[in-house]
Write a protein that holds these residues in place. Sequence first.
Motif, PDB file in Angstrom:
ATOM      1  N   TYR A 220       0.858  -1.187   0.000  1.00  0.00           N
ATOM      2  CA  TYR A 220       0.000   0.000   0.000  1.00  0.00           C
ATOM      3  C   TYR A 220       0.890   1.231   0.000  1.00  0.00           C
ATOM      4  CZ  TYR A 220      -3.732   3.282   1.150  1.00  0.00           C
ATOM      5  OH  TYR A 220      -4.627   4.323   1.113  1.00  0.00           O
ATOM      6  N   VAL A 221       0.747   2.015  -1.043  1.00  0.00           N
ATOM      7  CA  VAL A 221       1.384   3.319  -1.128  1.00  0.00           C
ATOM      8  C   VAL A 221       0.272   4.321  -0.856  1.00  0.00           C
ATOM      9  CG1 VAL A 221       2.651   4.917  -2.600  1.00  0.00           C
ATOM     10  CG2 VAL A 221       2.988   2.444  -2.832  1.00  0.00           C
ATOM     11  N   PRO A 222       0.474   5.303   0.043  1.00  0.00           N
ATOM     12  CA  PRO A 222      -0.623   6.208   0.409  1.00  0.00           C
ATOM     13  C   PRO A 222      -1.477   6.623  -0.778  1.00  0.00           C
ATOM     14  CG  PRO A 222       1.315   6.765   1.658  1.00  0.00           C
ATOM     15  CD  PRO A 222       1.720   5.660   0.718  1.00  0.00           C
ATOM     16  N   GLY A 223      -2.704   6.137  -0.785  1.00  0.00           N
ATOM     17  CA  GLY A 223      -3.641   6.491  -1.843  1.00  0.00           C
ATOM     18  C   GLY A 223      -4.063   5.332  -2.711  1.00  0.00           C
ATOM     19  N   PHE A 224      -3.238   4.289  -2.832  1.00  0.00           N
ATOM     20  CA  PHE A 224      -3.622   3.177  -3.703  1.00  0.00           C
ATOM     21  C   PHE A 224      -2.855   1.909  -3.352  1.00  0.00           C
ATOM     22  CE2 PHE A 224      -0.185   5.471  -5.760  1.00  0.00           C
ATOM     23  CZ  PHE A 224       0.667   4.474  -6.189  1.00  0.00           C
ATOM     24  N   PHE A 225      -3.453   0.773  -3.736  1.00  0.00           N
ATOM     25  CA  PHE A 225      -2.816  -0.534  -3.569  1.00  0.00           C
ATOM     26  C   PHE A 225      -1.934  -0.820  -4.780  1.00  0.00           C
ATOM     27  CE2 PHE A 225      -6.219  -0.928  -0.558  1.00  0.00           C
ATOM     28  CZ  PHE A 225      -5.749  -1.817   0.394  1.00  0.00           C
TER      29      PHE A 225
ATOM     30  N   VAL B  22       5.266  -4.539   3.677  1.00  0.00           N
ATOM     31  CA  VAL B  22       5.417  -3.653   4.826  1.00  0.00           C
ATOM     32  C   VAL B  22       4.570  -2.394   4.690  1.00  0.00           C
ATOM     33  CG1 VAL B  22       7.455  -2.441   3.914  1.00  0.00           C
ATOM     34  CG2 VAL B  22       7.104  -2.591   6.381  1.00  0.00           C
ATOM     35  N   GLY B  23       4.377  -1.883   3.471  1.00  0.00           N
ATOM     36  CA  GLY B  23       3.585  -0.672   3.300  1.00  0.00           C
ATOM     37  C   GLY B  23       2.147  -0.855   3.732  1.00  0.00           C
ATOM     38  N   LEU B  24       1.551  -2.007   3.386  1.00  0.00           N
ATOM     39  CA  LEU B  24       0.173  -2.286   3.786  1.00  0.00           C
ATOM     40  C   LEU B  24       0.075  -2.457   5.291  1.00  0.00           C
ATOM     41  CD1 LEU B  24      -2.760  -2.895   3.243  1.00  0.00           C
ATOM     42  CD2 LEU B  24      -2.116  -5.225   2.566  1.00  0.00           C
ATOM     43  N   LEU B  25       1.036  -3.151   5.892  1.00  0.00           N
ATOM     44  CA  LEU B  25       1.027  -3.339   7.348  1.00  0.00           C
ATOM     45  C   LEU B  25       1.163  -2.004   8.071  1.00  0.00           C
ATOM     46  CD1 LEU B  25       3.303  -6.503   7.552  1.00  0.00           C
ATOM     47  CD2 LEU B  25       0.806  -6.420   7.753  1.00  0.00           C
TER      48      LEU B  25
ATOM     49  N   TRP C 110      -2.771  -9.923  11.301  1.00  0.00           N
ATOM     50  CA  TRP C 110      -1.585  -9.146  10.921  1.00  0.00           C
ATOM     51  C   TRP C 110      -1.170  -8.201  12.040  1.00  0.00           C
ATOM     52  CZ3 TRP C 110      -3.471  -7.577   5.318  1.00  0.00           C
ATOM     53  CH2 TRP C 110      -3.357  -8.695   4.484  1.00  0.00           C
ATOM     54  N   MET C 111      -2.149  -7.558  12.707  1.00  0.00           N
ATOM     55  CA  MET C 111      -1.813  -6.644  13.805  1.00  0.00           C
ATOM     56  C   MET C 111      -1.196  -7.404  14.979  1.00  0.00           C
ATOM     57  SD  MET C 111      -2.499  -3.661  12.625  1.00  0.00           S
ATOM     58  CE  MET C 111      -1.844  -4.455  11.121  1.00  0.00           C
ATOM     59  N   LYS C 112      -1.680  -8.617  15.211  1.00  0.00           N
ATOM     60  CA  LYS C 112      -1.089  -9.448  16.264  1.00  0.00           C
ATOM     61  C   LYS C 112       0.376  -9.724  15.965  1.00  0.00           C
ATOM     62  CE  LYS C 112      -1.564 -14.092  18.275  1.00  0.00           C
ATOM     63  NZ  LYS C 112      -0.352 -14.731  17.706  1.00  0.00           N
ATOM     64  N   ARG C 113       0.676 -10.105  14.729  1.00  0.00           N
ATOM     65  CA  ARG C 113       2.060 -10.405  14.365  1.00  0.00           C
ATOM     66  C   ARG C 113       2.934  -9.152  14.403  1.00  0.00           C
ATOM     67  NH1 ARG C 113       2.820 -15.241  11.738  1.00  0.00           N
ATOM     68  NH2 ARG C 113       5.008 -14.715  12.108  1.00  0.00           N
ATOM     69  N   CYS C 114       2.360  -8.013  14.015  1.00  0.00           N
ATOM     70  CA  CYS C 114       3.129  -6.757  14.071  1.00  0.00           C
ATOM     71  C   CYS C 114       3.456  -6.376  15.512  1.00  0.00           C
ATOM     72  CB  CYS C 114       2.359  -5.632  13.391  1.00  0.00           C
ATOM     73  SG  CYS C 114       2.325  -5.716  11.589  1.00  0.00           S
ATOM     74  N   SER C 115       2.478  -6.550  16.417  1.00  0.00           N
ATOM     75  CA  SER C 115       2.736  -6.220  17.820  1.00  0.00           C
ATOM     76  C   SER C 115       3.819  -7.119  18.404  1.00  0.00           C
ATOM     77  CB  SER C 115       1.449  -6.334  18.642  1.00  0.00           C
ATOM     78  OG  SER C 115       1.040  -7.686  18.765  1.00  0.00           O
TER      79      SER C 115
END
Length: 537
Positions: free
Chosen positions: A151-156, A203-206, A243-248
Motif C-alpha cells: 500500500y502506497v498512500p492512496g492506492f494498492f 510492509v507498506g500495507l502493514l 496481521w496486527m497481532k504479528r506486528c505487535s
Amino acid sequence: MLTIPIATAPTVSDLQHRLRSLETDLEKERSALAKEQQAHAEERQRREHLEWKLKDLQAKLFGKSSEKVHPDQLQLILEGLEAEAAFDAAPEPPAEEAKPKRKHRSKKMEFPDDLPEEIVEIDLPESERVCPVTGGERRFIRWEETVKINYVPGFFRRIRIRRAVRAVPPAVRENSDEAVDAPVITAEMPAEYRVIPGAVAAVGLLAYLLVAKYCDHLPFYRLQQIFRTRHQVRIDRTTMCHWMKRCSELLYILYEALRLDLLSGDYLQVDETSVKLLDPDSKGKARQSYFWVITRPGGGVLYWFGPGRGAEVAEELLAGYGGKLQTDGYEVYESLVKQNGDLVHFGCWAHARRKFVESLESGGADAAWYVAEIQRLYRIETRCDEASMGAEARAAARKKESKPVLATIKARLDADAGSGRILPSSPLGKAVRYTRERWASLERYAEEGNGEVRIDNNPVENAIRPSAVGKKNWLFIGHPKAGQRSAIIYTIIEECRLHGVDPFAYLADVMPRIMDHSSHRIAELLPRQWAKSQRQG
C-alpha cells in the motif's frame, strides 16, 4: 336595678406569672422560627448542590466531550469487534489438517486483476554466483515468483517478486573432489516483503493498517468498507487482526527497550484511562479495564494494559522503579508511595485547579480568588518555558516567585477550612478539602532540587488522548490479549508523535530492520533515535 361587677385588680404575682408565660411562648416562637430558618437554609444549600450536580451532568452528557453513539453505528462497531474477539478466542488450527470444502464460502482476500503491478527481480550477488567448492558458475534455472500486496498512500499495488534460482551444473559437481552442500540456491527475499513470513501483505500495507487504526482511529470494519468501495479490494477483518497481532509481536522488542529506559530514570508521570473489555472467556456484560500510561516529559511514553485499577497493576507497572513519581490524587498512587520508600510523590496542580474552576458558579469571589492565584503559579512556569530555563534556573525562579504564592494559598485554605462559612459538601468546600489533603505533594515541585518536575500531570494526560479518541470509534477491547497488543502499538505511535516522526514512514522503514538488527543495539531503532539518524543522514 342593674349592678355592674367591678373587676378585681391583678396582683403582682398574677402579672409575674403572665409575664413568664408570655416569655415562654415567645421563646417557643423564636425556637420554631430559628428551626424553620435553618431548614430553609439547608434546603437552599441542598438545592444549590443539586443544581450544580445537574449542570455538571448536563455538561458531561451534552457538552463537547459527549460520547453519544447512534444505535446503527454501535451495531457496526460490535460487528467489527466480534471478528477480533473471535480471532483471539479461537484455538490455533492443527497444521496441515484436511478440512472439507464449504460451498459458497466468502473469500478472506480478493484483489482486482487491474491492480497496478510492479515486478521486482532479485538475483544472487556476484560473490554467490560462483560455487566456493567447485569454482564453477551457478547457472540460472528459473525465477521463484511470489506475489505481495503493498500500500502506497492512496492506492494498492501488486508486487510480483521474482527471485533467481541458480544451480551448479551436474557435470561440474561430478568432477569435484568435495561434496557440494548447496547445489541449488535461491535469492533471498528482501526484508520489506517478509515482515510477516508467508503473509501476502508487504510492509507498506502493514504500516498503513497500524497507522489507520491506532493513529487515525479507524476500526477494521470501516477499513474493510473503505477498501471494498474505493479500491475494490477485499480483506477480511480477521485477517487484519492476525496481521496486527504479528506486528505487535515484532514491535515488542522496541516496546520493552523503551520500558526499561523509562524505568531506569528518576522522574516519571503516571495516569490511567478506562476502556471497556469484552472478554469472550468470561460471561456477563463488559468489564472495566484500563490503559495505564507512564511518561518522562520529553523523554518517552509507554502504554500498559491492565484488567483493573487496583494497586497490584500499579505495582507491576512500576516494579523496579525508584525516584520522583507525579500523579493525580488517586489514592492507589498515594498508598504505593507509602509502601515504597524509594518513591517521592508529586501532585498535579491541574487537577486542583479544575476543582476550583468547577466551583466558580456557586463559589463566587472565593473560588475566583483561588483560580487567580493558581494562574499566577502557571504564569511563572510559562515564563520559565519561554526562557528555556534548565532545571537549576527553574528551581531558583520557583523559590523566588512561586513559594510566596504557595504560602498565600495555603494560608487562605486553612482559614477557609476553619471558618465554617463554606459548606463542606459544596463544590468549593470539596476543592478546599482536596487541595489541603494533598498539599505536601502539591507544593513539593517548588522545593530545591526539583526543577525538572512539572507543575502538573498534563504531559501524561496529553499522551492518553489518542486512546480516548479511539475509544469513541471502537468503544471496546475484544480480548485481554488484544488489550496489551494495542498498548504496544499505541506506545510506538505515540512515541512517533512525541518526537515529530511520521508514523507511516517510521514503521515502513523500521519493521523490516528489526529482525536483522542486533538486540544489544535495538534502542537505535526507537523513534527518538530514528529521527536523529534521519536528520544526520
